[in-house]
Design an enzyme around this catalytic site. Sequence first.
Site, short mmCIF file in Angstrom:
data_model
loop_
_atom_site.label_atom_id
_atom_site.label_comp_id
_atom_site.label_asym_id
_atom_site.label_seq_id
_atom_site.Cartn_x
_atom_site.Cartn_y
_atom_site.Cartn_z
CB CYS B 142 -1.31 -0.25 0.79
SG CYS B 142 -0.40 -0.49 2.53
NE ARG B 177 19.14 -1.80 -2.38
CZ ARG B 177 19.74 -1.11 -2.69
NH1 ARG B 177 20.00 0.25 -2.99
NH2 ARG B 177 21.32 -1.19 -1.42
CG ASP B 200 20.26 0.32 1.36
OD1 ASP B 200 21.43 0.27 1.18
OD2 ASP B 200 19.75 -0.67 1.73
#
Lengths: 306, 306
Positions: B142, B177, B200
């Site tokens: 989501c 990430r 990252d």
Amino acid sequence: MPAKTVLASTVSASFREQIKKDIKERQIQPKLVGFLANEDPAAKKYAEWTAKTCAETGVTFELRKVDKQDLEEKITEANEEKEVNGIMVYYPVFGGKQDLYLQSCVSYLKDVEGLCHKFVYNVYHNVRFLDEGETMKCIIPCTPLAIVKILEHIGVYNSVLPYGNRLYGRTITVVNRSEIVGRPLAAMLANDGARVYSVDVNGIQLFTRGTGIKLSAHKVEDVETTLEEAVGHSDTVITGVPTPNYKLPTKLLRDGVVAINFSSFANFEDDIKSRASIFVPSVGKVTVAMLERNLLRLHDHQQKQN
Amino acid sequence: MPAKTVLASTVSASFREQIKKDIKERQIQPKLVGFLANEDPAAKKYAEWTAKTCAETGVTFELRKVDKQDLEEKITEANEEKEVNGIMVYYPVFGGKQDLYLQSCVSYLKDVEGLCHKFVYNVYHNVRFLDEGETMKCIIPCTPLAIVKILEHIGVYNSVLPYGNRLYGRTITVVNRSEIVGRPLAAMLANDGARVYSVDVNGIQLFTRGTGIKLSAHKVEDVETTLEEAVGHSDTVITGVPTPNYKLPTKLLRDGVVAINFSSFANFEDDIKSRASIFVPSVGKVTVAMLERNLLRLHDHQQKQN
């Protein structure tokens, strides 16, 4: 009296003989594919060792060296290859959570390591079979399984007690709570009746089988105890700290303790044999035997489905 | 000219209206269960906010506060409850890999967050449907989905281009990430045609759609570049660093950049509006709208299966 040292090769011998015999008599050719996607010398050595063991027992082993960025795709391809019965990956690849993702990319029908979510979930929930007819046994993660087999071999499991309760009365400390080994191992030992102190840098948890009607699931509590206390109460101590510097002080251990190390580094001090009754310095060879055992099981599941 | 600030509430409004209308007209009562198993004030606030939004749109929301050691069992129970259409968990619970394990304990039939292995795998492999007949769409994680919807709303997706290629020509940096947001987001953006620098602490990777016949899978390369270079090449920069101290220096950004922050902390400096064309300070409200949208989808899948 110094400890009796039990080597993994001794424990694995009978399993390997059985596998060899099985393959020969049934005239089958189970095939294992191993993916090497890192430059880790330990992983490379483990791969060479798998190759050697497989050659001795009659398993066809193919090592596939791939770029880590292509690994997921290559696993997906191998999942579909009919002649491949089992797949394993030499971890770490990326390290961290991405490796856990990769573990579930291996089809459970070929997962010799038992690390995909389905099999790990089944261990925690004490689900023993893949099918309702109970003809296809689940795969158990191979290092925890190897340690259980070692504990059986050296008599920590008491065969006088009924199956499923053979660790009743035992207190075991496991120093490692990784998702790959330490946590499933603690759950399996608790399900067999032990009190298990599970130790990692975040604290200590007590795994027990719990009470009441729900005997199928183990119980976990955070406990306010120290490593000293946990180890001091334990008749068996199992270590798996993946660093060369970690040493569990011998003076913390009870006289006559059973000491097992599954780290690739020596986690016990040099004088461990002056304190332990039984000392198992490494478990790798049993793990490889379990890989092969799992491979045969998956091979048979696949035959059934065809 | 200072940046246009676009609030998540603006983007979410039309989705929420649609959900509300849908629930009312169809006279359905979708039910979402949220599990809170930590003492994190941010998680608690997120839970309150879910409750409020659900009340406004007509979704039945039930918050279940449980001990983290009981969470897995409670999820398993909720998986079986007929009247529960969707399940979500307020993470972190244990933190680390054990949370990834928990994500896959939620049945994919009820996984409104889209974090179980099946759905994440499908995102990476561009699998859009659960069934061969293509009647049941997959759930997309989501927060990445919310960010895509925001990018559509603010015109980063170019609707003049054909569907599936609407980010062609875009260069996007994603600073995060994680397995939950940053990695699936980078893959989704690459699948839609963008060049994506995924940043990252371990380094920078370039996600592209790749070339050749295998357009369904994105391509990932480790690249020797710096944050300065990646950000300097990017027309869109998306941040999600979960610490209060991280600030991406405004001076690294191109004039007219689109800047989106999905961390609960402000990852851009205070003067971001002097440099950006569009600034989206947070995405949470769109994420909750996507949760509800996913809930309706799962509700309909469940109706179909009955």
